[in-house]
Scaffold this motif. Structure first.
Motif, PDB file in Angstrom:
ATOM      1  N   UNK A 191      -8.812  -2.755 -10.515  1.00  0.00           N
ATOM      2  CA  UNK A 191      -8.869  -3.073 -11.559  1.00  0.00           C
ATOM      3  C   UNK A 191      -8.429  -5.218 -11.526  1.00  0.00           C
ATOM      4  N   UNK A 192      -9.681  -5.799 -12.130  1.00  0.00           N
ATOM      5  CA  UNK A 192      -9.597  -7.394 -12.304  1.00  0.00           C
ATOM      6  C   UNK A 192     -10.319  -7.621 -11.310  1.00  0.00           C
ATOM      7  N   UNK A 193     -11.109  -6.696 -10.594  1.00  0.00           N
ATOM      8  CA  UNK A 193     -11.977  -6.986  -8.774  1.00  0.00           C
ATOM      9  C   UNK A 193     -11.416  -7.377  -8.029  1.00  0.00           C
ATOM     10  N   UNK A 194      -9.652  -6.836  -7.930  1.00  0.00           N
ATOM     11  CA  UNK A 194      -9.315  -6.727  -6.833  1.00  0.00           C
ATOM     12  C   UNK A 194      -9.505  -5.964  -5.836  1.00  0.00           C
ATOM     13  N   UNK A 195      -9.402  -6.427  -4.469  1.00  0.00           N
ATOM     14  CA  UNK A 195      -9.164  -5.079  -4.116  1.00  0.00           C
ATOM     15  C   UNK A 195      -8.420  -4.406  -3.617  1.00  0.00           C
ATOM     16  N   UNK A 196      -8.275  -2.498  -3.179  1.00  0.00           N
ATOM     17  CA  UNK A 196      -7.131  -1.799  -3.389  1.00  0.00           C
ATOM     18  C   UNK A 196      -7.725  -1.196  -2.233  1.00  0.00           C
ATOM     19  N   UNK A 197      -6.306  -0.218  -1.974  1.00  0.00           N
ATOM     20  CA  UNK A 197      -6.580   0.671  -0.962  1.00  0.00           C
ATOM     21  C   UNK A 197      -5.162   1.684  -1.528  1.00  0.00           C
ATOM     22  N   UNK A 198      -4.484   2.888  -1.270  1.00  0.00           N
ATOM     23  CA  UNK A 198      -3.887   3.712  -1.445  1.00  0.00           C
ATOM     24  C   UNK A 198      -3.358   3.970   0.317  1.00  0.00           C
ATOM     25  N   UNK A 199      -1.841   4.586  -0.082  1.00  0.00           N
ATOM     26  CA  UNK A 199      -1.177   4.801   1.116  1.00  0.00           C
ATOM     27  C   UNK A 199      -0.715   6.220   0.668  1.00  0.00           C
ATOM     28  N   UNK A 200      -0.784   7.137   1.127  1.00  0.00           N
ATOM     29  CA  UNK A 200      -0.512   8.696   1.071  1.00  0.00           C
ATOM     30  C   UNK A 200       1.524   8.482  -0.178  1.00  0.00           C
ATOM     31  N   UNK A 201       1.597   9.738  -0.704  1.00  0.00           N
ATOM     32  CA  UNK A 201       3.386   9.657  -1.254  1.00  0.00           C
ATOM     33  C   UNK A 201       4.196   9.604  -0.017  1.00  0.00           C
ATOM     34  N   UNK A 202       4.032  10.610   0.768  1.00  0.00           N
ATOM     35  CA  UNK A 202       4.592  11.085   2.216  1.00  0.00           C
ATOM     36  C   UNK A 202       4.674  10.249   2.299  1.00  0.00           C
ATOM     37  N   UNK A 203       4.769   9.423   2.783  1.00  0.00           N
ATOM     38  CA  UNK A 203       4.488   7.466   3.609  1.00  0.00           C
ATOM     39  C   UNK A 203       6.346   7.252   3.544  1.00  0.00           C
ATOM     40  N   UNK A 204       5.988   7.487   2.040  1.00  0.00           N
ATOM     41  CA  UNK A 204       6.846   5.717   1.067  1.00  0.00           C
ATOM     42  C   UNK A 204       8.117   7.156   0.127  1.00  0.00           C
ATOM     43  N   UNK A 205       8.329   8.409   0.848  1.00  0.00           N
ATOM     44  CA  UNK A 205       9.408   9.540   0.411  1.00  0.00           C
ATOM     45  C   UNK A 205       8.910   9.083  -1.267  1.00  0.00           C
ATOM     46  N   UNK A 206       7.625   9.736  -1.419  1.00  0.00           N
ATOM     47  CA  UNK A 206       7.265  10.522  -2.353  1.00  0.00           C
ATOM     48  C   UNK A 206       6.803   9.684  -3.546  1.00  0.00           C
ATOM     49  N   UNK A 207       6.695   8.288  -2.729  1.00  0.00           N
ATOM     50  CA  UNK A 207       6.068   7.257  -4.131  1.00  0.00           C
ATOM     51  C   UNK A 207       4.268   6.696  -3.487  1.00  0.00           C
ATOM     52  N   UNK A 208       2.924   6.767  -4.449  1.00  0.00           N
ATOM     53  CA  UNK A 208       2.114   6.243  -4.011  1.00  0.00           C
ATOM     54  C   UNK A 208       2.240   5.122  -3.748  1.00  0.00           C
ATOM     55  N   UNK A 209       1.871   3.898  -2.465  1.00  0.00           N
ATOM     56  CA  UNK A 209       1.461   3.091  -3.139  1.00  0.00           C
ATOM     57  C   UNK A 209       0.558   2.811  -2.631  1.00  0.00           C
ATOM     58  N   UNK A 210       0.242   1.024  -3.282  1.00  0.00           N
ATOM     59  CA  UNK A 210      -0.975   0.454  -3.381  1.00  0.00           C
ATOM     60  C   UNK A 210      -1.377  -0.989  -2.595  1.00  0.00           C
TER      61      UNK A 210
END
Length: 129
Positions: free
Chosen positions: A106-125
């Motif tokens: 969104x907004x032309x930004x670059x994004x990437x996601x890290x799987x929720x299992x890495x952060x205790x069930x929270x999806x990290x962007x």
């Protein structure tokens, strides 16, 4: 990295925005991310941002999230000045990446996601403006 925004999956953008607007947040931006199948409203108060995400189609990640868990916190997003370096560092540390390469967000930004299992069930962007 600093917190960039909290992403919240919703079924109705206008209804979901109302409480934040009453708290003093303002609409910073709104639009669609066709590749991810979402409509987005970014709300801001000072340095605090809340991103509301409404599914455009039933096969989008947000639609699947809502179907499985209901509306609510979808992800935490962190700002990074160099998303590729951040991804390389996380991968070297064994983080389960959803995206090995950044994609347009969104907004032309670059994004990437890290799987929720890495952060205790929270999806990290990760977000690079």
């Amino acid at each position: 990295m600093e917190l960039h925004h909290v992403g919240i999956a919703v079924t109705d953008l206008e209804a979901a925005a109302r409480p934040y607007l009453e708290l003093g947040y303002v609409r910073e931006a709104e639009g669609t991310v066709e590749s991810q199948g979402v409509r987005v409203v970014m709300l801001r108060s000072g340095s605090s941002r809340v991103e509301l995400l409404e599914a455009l189609r039933p096969d989008s990640a947000v639609a699947r999230f809502i179907e499985k868990r209901g509306p609510g916190v979808h992800h935490l997003a962190f700002h990074t000045p160099d998303i590729r370096a951040a991804l390389a560092r996380l991968e070297a540390q064994g983080a389960p990446l959803v995206d090995r390469e950044p994609r347009p967000g969104f907004g032309g930004h670059l994004v990437a996601f890290v799987h929720p299992r890495w952060a205790g069930g929270v999806l990290v962007e990760l977000v690079q403006e």
